[in-house]
Scaffold this active site. Structure first.
Site, PDB file in Angstrom:
ATOM      1  N   ASN A  44     -33.674 -55.285 -50.396  1.00 58.99           N
ATOM      2  CA  ASN A  44     -33.599 -53.869 -50.020  1.00 58.99           C
ATOM      3  C   ASN A  44     -33.878 -52.986 -51.237  1.00 58.99           C
ATOM      4  O   ASN A  44     -33.531 -53.307 -52.367  1.00 58.99           O
ATOM      5  CB  ASN A  44     -32.261 -53.517 -49.358  1.00 58.99           C
ATOM      6  CG  ASN A  44     -31.035 -54.010 -50.092  1.00 58.99           C
ATOM      7  OD1 ASN A  44     -31.088 -54.958 -50.870  1.00 58.99           O
ATOM      8  ND2 ASN A  44     -29.909 -53.371 -49.856  1.00 58.99           N
ATOM      9  N   GLU A  89     -33.438 -49.034 -52.213  1.00 62.30           N
ATOM     10  CA  GLU A  89     -32.829 -47.768 -51.787  1.00 62.30           C
ATOM     11  C   GLU A  89     -33.506 -46.579 -52.456  1.00 62.30           C
ATOM     12  O   GLU A  89     -34.332 -46.731 -53.365  1.00 62.30           O
ATOM     13  CB  GLU A  89     -31.327 -47.809 -52.100  1.00 62.30           C
ATOM     14  CG  GLU A  89     -30.650 -48.936 -51.326  1.00 62.30           C
ATOM     15  CD  GLU A  89     -29.143 -48.963 -51.424  1.00 62.30           C
ATOM     16  OE1 GLU A  89     -28.587 -48.339 -52.352  1.00 62.30           O
ATOM     17  OE2 GLU A  89     -28.529 -49.608 -50.559  1.00 62.30           O
ATOM     18  N   GLU A  95     -35.488 -57.195 -44.908  1.00 67.18           N
ATOM     19  CA  GLU A  95     -36.283 -57.870 -43.872  1.00 67.18           C
ATOM     20  C   GLU A  95     -37.669 -57.236 -43.752  1.00 67.18           C
ATOM     21  O   GLU A  95     -38.688 -57.920 -43.662  1.00 67.18           O
ATOM     22  CB  GLU A  95     -35.584 -57.771 -42.504  1.00 67.18           C
ATOM     23  CG  GLU A  95     -34.255 -58.485 -42.427  1.00 67.18           C
ATOM     24  CD  GLU A  95     -33.069 -57.596 -42.802  1.00 67.18           C
ATOM     25  OE1 GLU A  95     -33.223 -56.721 -43.679  1.00 67.18           O
ATOM     26  OE2 GLU A  95     -31.996 -57.793 -42.218  1.00 67.18           O
ATOM     27  N   CYS A 110     -30.359 -54.783 -39.103  1.00 66.42           N
ATOM     28  CA  CYS A 110     -30.110 -53.491 -38.456  1.00 66.42           C
ATOM     29  C   CYS A 110     -31.048 -53.325 -37.261  1.00 66.42           C
ATOM     30  O   CYS A 110     -32.000 -54.093 -37.081  1.00 66.42           O
ATOM     31  CB  CYS A 110     -30.294 -52.349 -39.454  1.00 66.42           C
ATOM     32  SG  CYS A 110     -32.025 -51.965 -39.808  1.00 66.42           S
ATOM     33  N   CYS A 130     -34.771 -52.976 -38.074  1.00 66.67           N
ATOM     34  CA  CYS A 130     -35.397 -54.255 -38.445  1.00 66.67           C
ATOM     35  C   CYS A 130     -35.594 -55.151 -37.224  1.00 66.67           C
ATOM     36  O   CYS A 130     -36.600 -55.840 -37.113  1.00 66.67           O
ATOM     37  CB  CYS A 130     -34.576 -54.974 -39.513  1.00 66.67           C
ATOM     38  SG  CYS A 130     -34.749 -54.191 -41.132  1.00 66.67           S
TER      39      CYS A 130
HETATM   40  N1  THU Z   1     -29.848 -53.385 -45.325  1.00 67.27           N
HETATM   41  C1  THU Z   1     -30.801 -54.366 -45.315  1.00 67.27           C
HETATM   42  O1  THU Z   1     -31.476 -54.603 -46.317  1.00 67.27           O
HETATM   43  N2  THU Z   1     -30.990 -55.048 -44.154  1.00 67.27           N
HETATM   44  C2  THU Z   1     -30.317 -54.808 -43.000  1.00 67.27           C
HETATM   45  O2  THU Z   1     -30.670 -55.337 -41.962  1.00 67.27           O
HETATM   46  C3  THU Z   1     -29.154 -53.913 -42.999  1.00 67.27           C
HETATM   47  C4  THU Z   1     -29.048 -53.013 -44.177  1.00 67.27           C
HETATM   48  C5  THU Z   1     -29.642 -52.616 -46.554  1.00 67.27           C
HETATM   49  C6  THU Z   1     -30.120 -51.196 -46.486  1.00 67.27           C
HETATM   50  C7  THU Z   1     -29.263 -50.529 -47.544  1.00 67.27           C
HETATM   51  O3  THU Z   1     -29.904 -50.663 -48.793  1.00 67.27           O
HETATM   52  C8  THU Z   1     -27.994 -51.341 -47.565  1.00 67.27           C
HETATM   53  O4  THU Z   1     -28.270 -52.541 -46.879  1.00 67.27           O
HETATM   54  C9  THU Z   1     -26.813 -50.651 -46.915  1.00 67.27           C
HETATM   55  O5  THU Z   1     -27.118 -50.209 -45.664  1.00 67.27           O
END
Ligand code: THU
Length: 130
Positions: free
Chosen positions: A42, A44, A55, A86, A89
């Site tokens: 991820n 941000e 993902e 999420c 995704c």
């Molecule tokens: N996050 C993911 O990388 N994948 C997911 O399916 C759920 C959330 C990340 C996004 C963000 O950087 C952190 O988790 C908190 O939401």
């Protein structure tokens, strides 16, 4: 398919996560039907909604390298909990097939699902063969 190898790749890439705001690292490793592995973490952003999940990073890397058929994805995170993909995704991944296997680990236990289980009644209006 070597699940251990896929989980290991997800765990390695998780360390590269850019998580300045949540401090929650996620790593994903995507196995193509042709046997290649693409990883993602991820990333941000100070404009929070511009954040991209691990993902989708793995998927976009694979697709931009010419892959579009996928076997499995392993997802790990830096907490003791399971990090299920999420909603965005799930929808994003569904574009490339609901039979995708999803391995989710909290470092102690491995859970196995299919995308179909995680996204029942998926939107398939413009898709053929689903
Ligand atoms: N996050 C993911 O990388 N994948 C997911 O399916 C759920 C959330 C990340 C996004 C963000 O950087 C952190 O988790 C908190 O939401």
């Amino acid at each position: 398919m070597n699940k251990k190898e896929l989980l290991h790749a997800a765990t390695t890439v998780m360390n590269n996560a850019y998580v300045k705001y949540s401090n929650f690292k996620v790593g994903a490793a995507l196995l193509t039907k042709s046997g290649r592995i693409f990883t993602g973490c991820n990333v941000e952003n100070s404009s929070y909604s511009a954040t991209i999940c691990a993902e989708r990073v793995a998927f976009t890397k694979a697709i931009s390298e010419g892959e579009s058929e996928f076997e499995a994805i392993a997802i790990v995170n830096s907490s003791d909990n399971f990090a299920y993909p999420c909603g965005i995704c799930r929808q994003f991944m569904s574009e490339f097939g609901l039979d995708l296997k999803i391995f989710i680990s909290n470092d102690k236990e491995l859970r196995e699902h299919t995308l179909k289980e995680l996204l029942p009644f998926a939107f398939t209006e413009f898709k053929s063969g689903t």
